[in-house]
Write an enzyme that holds these catalytic residues in place. Sequence first.
Site, PDB file in Angstrom:
ATOM      1  N   ASP A 150      -1.011  -1.873   6.276  1.00 63.14           N
ATOM      2  CA  ASP A 150      -0.060  -1.280   5.179  1.00 63.14           C
ATOM      3  C   ASP A 150       0.612  -0.021   5.349  1.00 63.14           C
ATOM      4  O   ASP A 150      -0.408   0.690   5.847  1.00 63.14           O
ATOM      5  CB  ASP A 150      -0.837  -1.386   3.754  1.00 63.14           C
ATOM      6  CG  ASP A 150       0.263  -1.202   2.641  1.00 63.14           C
ATOM      7  OD1 ASP A 150       1.259  -1.679   2.520  1.00 63.14           O
ATOM      8  OD2 ASP A 150      -0.005  -0.080   1.992  1.00 63.14           O
ATOM      9  N   HIS A 199       2.350  -5.628   4.668  1.00 60.03           N
ATOM     10  CA  HIS A 199       3.514  -4.643   4.162  1.00 60.03           C
ATOM     11  C   HIS A 199       4.927  -5.272   5.140  1.00 60.03           C
ATOM     12  O   HIS A 199       4.780  -5.137   6.214  1.00 60.03           O
ATOM     13  CB  HIS A 199       3.188  -3.352   4.718  1.00 60.03           C
ATOM     14  CG  HIS A 199       4.228  -2.401   4.447  1.00 60.03           C
ATOM     15  ND1 HIS A 199       4.058  -1.423   3.554  1.00 60.03           N
ATOM     16  CD2 HIS A 199       5.314  -2.059   5.045  1.00 60.03           C
ATOM     17  CE1 HIS A 199       5.274  -0.576   3.713  1.00 60.03           C
ATOM     18  NE2 HIS A 199       5.896  -0.888   4.566  1.00 60.03           N
ATOM     19  N   ASP A 203      -0.603  -0.224  -5.843  1.00 61.04           N
ATOM     20  CA  ASP A 203      -0.189   0.449  -4.744  1.00 61.04           C
ATOM     21  C   ASP A 203      -0.438   1.948  -5.011  1.00 61.04           C
ATOM     22  O   ASP A 203       0.522   3.103  -4.578  1.00 61.04           O
ATOM     23  CB  ASP A 203       1.308   0.242  -3.935  1.00 61.04           C
ATOM     24  CG  ASP A 203       1.671   0.664  -2.856  1.00 61.04           C
ATOM     25  OD1 ASP A 203       0.767   1.397  -2.014  1.00 61.04           O
ATOM     26  OD2 ASP A 203       2.741   0.765  -2.273  1.00 61.04           O
ATOM     27  N   GLY A 210       5.782   7.290  -2.079  1.00 63.49           N
ATOM     28  CA  GLY A 210       4.844   7.014  -2.784  1.00 63.49           C
ATOM     29  C   GLY A 210       4.501   7.229  -4.046  1.00 63.49           C
ATOM     30  O   GLY A 210       5.205   8.205  -4.631  1.00 63.49           O
TER      31      GLY A 210
END
Length: 427
Positions: free
Chosen positions: A152, A179, A305, A324
């Site tokens: 990921d 991912h 996530d 993120g």
Amino acid sequence: MKTLLQNGLVYHDGQLTNQDVLIEGDKIVALGQNLGQLAPDAKVLDVSGKLVSPGLVDVHVHYREPGFTHKETIKTGSAAAAHGGYTTVCAMPNLNPVPDQPELLSQLVEKNQADGKVHINQYSAITKGLKSEELVDFKAMKEAGAFAFSNDGCGVQTAGVMYQAMKQAAALDMAIVAHVEDNSLLFGGVMHAGKRAEELGLPGILGISESSQIARDLLLAKETGVHYHVCHVSTKESVELVRLAKAHGINVTCEVAPHHLLLADEDIPANDGYYKMNPPLRAKEDQAALVAGLLDGTIDMIATDHAPHSINEKTGDMKQAAFGITGSETAFALLYTKFVKPGIFKLEQLLDWMSLKPAQAFKLAAGSLLPGSLADIAVFQLDQASEIKESDYLSMGVNTPFTGQTVYANTYLTLVAGQVAYQREAR
């Protein structure tokens, strides 16, 4: 020691009923009415008017330790999970050093157990250094404690490498958790390629960078028989591909992240790094397809996530900011507020997507209040509104655009193996 959760709205076996939950040591021993008569010596917690559910399960978190402890640690990340009602999480391997050798992985598993406030399952990398070149020793990594295999943060760029990885994982009855991102189709993008990116003068990320790699991997999964799990699907094409694959009997599951359900690219107010995530916030029609995919069973679960960064790494221009968004502490309350209260989702559905379904897909001992199971329990205060405040976060990361929103269903209490992992202070 015995603990009695008394008079709660308990979610068990697909039903919401008013009853008690009796805990002894680390196990649930009984569900039912008037259980105080069975255990007059129990410590009683009155949870009248509150939801009592299985602890939530998150198959996708980033705890940044080792290598990036200025962003998050195992202690702070797992405390944030407990704050959000999670009792079981699965931690990704994009760390420094990458857990791509058995000794590194076993050390990380021990650290997770020592520092974690919740149950932490650890992913092994698929390839050495998360590069699309040399596979890890799958059998040795499983023996060292790997929960599943993921790169990921990086898509596996070479079909041959992914094929070999799937063959080895399938032989060990382990999952490949992908991912999905074709680097050759990124073109330096920082948000979804669409009208809003043009308005903001920012380079866009094509949806096909995700869906094209899913298409490749689904054919490889059909060939190998592996359990193939797709991380954070974000486009309508990705949803349709998974739907088609399931209809053809391919062993695929997938997750959607809360932020992709809650926001679209047109909701981005400015060139603000807090809205930069990977995959990016997509178009309204993609957002609608994700909701529809959950409701028809194409999408199996919701996973946060949770990706904390320092303030400096997220402040300012999207071109420089890190990808993120955090999610552990806000996911359930936001989704309850935005989808359950208006009647789009049923509460039972949301609880299944965030507890039972991920546990079933990955064969985890979680997601249930069955007597005899570990007392991993979340209690939520459904009807009391409160503001999401940065000062309340237990994560080191505050990189979320949802700060300041008013939500319901805040976590009141989280028990992990019968022990208090989080308890909300009286207000």
